[in-house]
Motif scaffolding. Structure first.
Motif, PDB file in Angstrom:
ATOM      1  N   ALA A 157      12.292   7.052  -4.581  1.00 14.17           N
ATOM      2  CA  ALA A 157      13.710   7.417  -4.383  1.00 14.17           C
ATOM      3  C   ALA A 157      13.840   8.914  -4.117  1.00 14.17           C
ATOM      4  O   ALA A 157      14.683   9.598  -4.703  1.00 14.17           O
ATOM      5  N   PHE A 158      12.971   9.421  -3.242  1.00 14.20           N
ATOM      6  CA  PHE A 158      13.001  10.850  -2.907  1.00 14.20           C
ATOM      7  C   PHE A 158      12.913  11.010  -1.389  1.00 14.20           C
ATOM      8  O   PHE A 158      12.329  10.162  -0.707  1.00 14.20           O
ATOM      9  N   HIS A 159      13.466  12.107  -0.895  1.00 12.76           N
ATOM     10  CA  HIS A 159      13.376  12.398   0.535  1.00 12.76           C
ATOM     11  C   HIS A 159      11.992  12.977   0.825  1.00 12.76           C
ATOM     12  O   HIS A 159      11.561  13.939   0.185  1.00 12.76           O
ATOM     13  N   THR A 160      11.308  12.386   1.811  1.00 11.51           N
ATOM     14  CA  THR A 160       9.927  12.801   2.093  1.00 11.51           C
ATOM     15  C   THR A 160       9.710  13.094   3.579  1.00 11.51           C
ATOM     16  O   THR A 160       8.572  13.033   4.052  1.00 11.51           O
ATOM     17  N   GLU A 183       5.845  13.372   5.786  1.00 15.88           N
ATOM     18  CA  GLU A 183       5.657  12.031   6.348  1.00 15.88           C
ATOM     19  C   GLU A 183       4.210  11.753   6.752  1.00 15.88           C
ATOM     20  O   GLU A 183       3.746  10.619   6.709  1.00 15.88           O
ATOM     21  N   HIS A 184       3.502  12.816   7.174  1.00 14.47           N
ATOM     22  CA  HIS A 184       2.128  12.593   7.651  1.00 14.47           C
ATOM     23  C   HIS A 184       1.067  12.966   6.619  1.00 14.47           C
ATOM     24  O   HIS A 184      -0.119  12.979   6.913  1.00 14.47           O
ATOM     25  N   ASN A 185       1.519  13.286   5.398  1.00 15.89           N
ATOM     26  CA  ASN A 185       0.545  13.506   4.315  1.00 15.89           C
ATOM     27  C   ASN A 185      -0.088  12.172   3.931  1.00 15.89           C
ATOM     28  O   ASN A 185       0.613  11.166   3.860  1.00 15.89           O
ATOM     29  N   LYS A 186      -1.340  12.175   3.631  1.00 13.51           N
ATOM     30  CA  LYS A 186      -1.976  10.937   3.167  1.00 13.51           C
ATOM     31  C   LYS A 186      -1.385  10.480   1.838  1.00 13.51           C
ATOM     32  O   LYS A 186      -1.258   9.301   1.567  1.00 13.51           O
ATOM     33  N   ASP A 187      -1.038  11.457   0.992  1.00 15.60           N
ATOM     34  CA  ASP A 187      -0.530  11.125  -0.341  1.00 15.60           C
ATOM     35  C   ASP A 187       0.978  11.300  -0.467  1.00 15.60           C
ATOM     36  O   ASP A 187       1.510  11.299  -1.577  1.00 15.60           O
ATOM     37  N   GLY A 188       1.664  11.471   0.652  1.00 16.32           N
ATOM     38  CA  GLY A 188       3.122  11.537   0.626  1.00 16.32           C
ATOM     39  C   GLY A 188       3.662  12.549  -0.360  1.00 16.32           C
ATOM     40  O   GLY A 188       3.231  13.706  -0.388  1.00 16.32           O
ATOM     41  N   MET A 208       0.840  -1.202   0.000  1.00 14.18           N
ATOM     42  CA  MET A 208       0.000   0.000   0.000  1.00 14.18           C
ATOM     43  C   MET A 208       0.874   1.251   0.000  1.00 14.18           C
ATOM     44  O   MET A 208       1.972   1.243   0.541  1.00 14.18           O
ATOM     45  N   ARG A 209       0.363   2.305  -0.588  1.00 15.43           N
ATOM     46  CA  ARG A 209       1.124   3.560  -0.629  1.00 15.43           C
ATOM     47  C   ARG A 209       0.731   4.410   0.581  1.00 15.43           C
ATOM     48  O   ARG A 209       0.108   5.463   0.457  1.00 15.43           O
ATOM     49  N   ILE A 210       1.085   3.900   1.749  1.00 10.57           N
ATOM     50  CA  ILE A 210       0.706   4.581   2.990  1.00 10.57           C
ATOM     51  C   ILE A 210       1.942   4.864   3.839  1.00 10.57           C
ATOM     52  O   ILE A 210       2.955   4.185   3.729  1.00 10.57           O
ATOM     53  N   GLY A 211       1.824   5.869   4.689  1.00 14.47           N
ATOM     54  CA  GLY A 211       2.899   6.224   5.600  1.00 14.47           C
ATOM     55  C   GLY A 211       2.688   5.569   6.954  1.00 14.47           C
ATOM     56  O   GLY A 211       1.845   4.676   7.097  1.00 14.47           O
ATOM     57  N   PRO A 212       3.414   6.055   7.971  1.00 15.01           N
ATOM     58  CA  PRO A 212       3.343   5.410   9.283  1.00 15.01           C
ATOM     59  C   PRO A 212       2.000   5.602   9.991  1.00 15.01           C
ATOM     60  O   PRO A 212       1.729   4.910  10.973  1.00 15.01           O
ATOM     61  N   THR A 213       1.173   6.515   9.514  1.00 12.41           N
ATOM     62  CA  THR A 213      -0.061   6.801  10.251  1.00 12.41           C
ATOM     63  C   THR A 213      -1.208   5.871   9.859  1.00 12.41           C
ATOM     64  O   THR A 213      -1.586   4.980  10.623  1.00 12.41           O
ATOM     65  N   PRO A 220      12.528   6.090   1.455  1.00 14.83           N
ATOM     66  CA  PRO A 220      12.990   4.949   2.250  1.00 14.83           C
ATOM     67  C   PRO A 220      12.910   5.178   3.764  1.00 14.83           C
ATOM     68  O   PRO A 220      12.459   4.300   4.493  1.00 14.83           O
ATOM     69  N   VAL A 221      13.329   6.363   4.242  1.00  8.31           N
ATOM     70  CA  VAL A 221      13.382   6.586   5.696  1.00  8.31           C
ATOM     71  C   VAL A 221      11.975   6.524   6.290  1.00  8.31           C
ATOM     72  O   VAL A 221      11.732   5.852   7.307  1.00  8.31           O
ATOM     73  N   THR A 222      11.037   7.201   5.652  1.00 15.55           N
ATOM     74  CA  THR A 222       9.648   7.178   6.135  1.00 15.55           C
ATOM     75  C   THR A 222       9.060   5.773   6.016  1.00 15.55           C
ATOM     76  O   THR A 222       8.385   5.283   6.929  1.00 15.55           O
TER      77      THR A 222
END
Ligand SMILES: [Zn+2]
Length: 366
Positions: A277-280, A284-289, A212-217, A248-250
């Motif tokens: 391959a981008f710094h985000t 990090e807390h955007n729904k769409d990164g 899934m294209r989701i972040g930590p939230t 990657p970090v997120t």
């Protein structure tokens, strides 16, 4: 220096790899070039022995080269510019990818029809051409092939489970006809549609996974990311993880959270990561990164990760237990080369650690 506990864990990992790669459980394993072959093998068996290196982002790379329309991101290039697609597959293969994914992103019926490219290619034409190309290039080296499912406009339009799964089924039938090695649902933003995709893939009998294209939230329907992982595994996904939207970090944070939830639920799917391959870090807390940053999609260069970043990501992912380490948008063949080299360095170290470890055991007990 490694602690005693660290040495014990390392020794267990080494022993597991040795036992997995040598049915006779002896030191005389297959010749070096044979030992890590993936072609013709079940993807799940391979991941029990070693991490797999995925490929990078086809759609963004081909847009930069003039073969894909930004905004639509549909894969008509498999029919119109097959040599461009073939060459990019080949570059990922040469860089060290163990898996090549067919360029069939957004190739379900509803998405092709909604594309503003003005093309009227059918689902069958696009998906068959994508399968032919990926199989052809995979056969040039040692790689598994993977067919993907991506989100459908029909889901957002509320057409319901039957209509959405019918679209997935048309793609899966073509992947089965071409006997691709496994399937991966990717880029999904809501767990419900992801579960529908997993159901269809699972019914085929092939190994399957979901990212899934989701972040930590959470996902877009506010389901916690850890819960999303549990639901993907419970729906039958053999591989579970994240792709796209976050760097990657997120994404490592998301995977860590997913792993904690999976462990708590007693579920053990293989973990998979294919971040951008981008710094985000700032989104990090955007729904769409990264899709929400002003630089998206045509001014992302200053956010690009370096080859060193790719290498650090590969090691951190491995240490977290990820067994399918690849990339999504922005991951070029040179990034994949770093991941492959890090994985191979790791395997080389483990192999030699096995030899030293067993020599020591033999010496101490002789
Ligand atoms: Zn992507």
């Amino acid at each position: 220096m490694l602690s005693k506990k660290g040495l014990r864990v390392l020794s267990q990992r080494a022993k597991h790899i040795l036992e997995s790669s040598c049915p006779a459980k002896c030191m005389s394993t297959a010749p070096e070039e044979e030992k890590y072959k993936v072609r013709g093998r079940n993807v799940l068996d391979v991941m029990k022995e070693r991490p797999l290196v995925g490929d990078g982002g086809m759609v963004i790379a081909l847009e930069k080269r003039g073969y894909v329309t930004a905004g639509n991101w549909t894969p008509e290039a498999v029919l119109e510019y097959p040599e461009a697609v073939r060459q990019l597959h080949r570059e990922f293969l040469r860089a060290g990818s163990d898996v090549l994914q067919s360029f069939t992103f957004y190739a379900a019926e509803g998405k092709l029809k909604s594309s503003s490219t003005g093309k009227n290619y059918t689902v069958a034409e696009i998906n068959q051409a994508g399968c032919d190309l990926v199989k052809e290039v995979a056969a040039e080296g040692d790689a598994l092939t993977c067919g993907g499912l991506s989100p459908t406009p029909s889901y957002g339009q509320g057409k319901g489970k039957q209509a959405v799964q019918d679209e997935f089924r048309k793609q899966v039938e073509i992947y089965m006809e071409h006997d691709l090695d496994f399937m991966l649902a990717e880029f999904f933003a809501t767990i419900e549609e992801t579960e529908w995709a997993i159901e269809v893939m699972k019914a085929s009998g092939k190994p399957c996974g979901a990212t899934m294209r989701i972040g930590p939230t959470s996902d877009k329907s506010d389901v916690d990311s850890g819960e999303c992982a549990v639901r993907m595994a419970a729906a039958g996904a053999d591989l579970v993880g994240v792709n796209c939207s976050f760097g990657p970090v997120t994404s490592l944070k998301t995977i860590e959270k997913m792993k904690t939830s999976l462990d708590a639920a007693g579920l053990e799917p293989f973990l998979v990561m294919q971040p951008v391959a981008f710094h985000t870090g700032d989104c990090e807390h955007n729904k769409d990164g990264y899709h929400e940053v002003p630089e998206f999609p045509l001014a992302l260069e200053s956010r690009s990760i370096t080859r060193w970043d790719a290498r650090k990501y590969a090691r951190a992912a491995y240490d977290l237990g990820v067994r399918y380490i690849g990339g999504c948008c922005g991951f070029e063949p040179y990034h994949i080369r770093e991941i492959a080299e890090e994985v191979h360095t790791l395997l080389y170290f483990l192999r030699n650690f096995i030899i030293v470890h067993y020599c020591c055991v033999f010496y101490n007990t002789a």
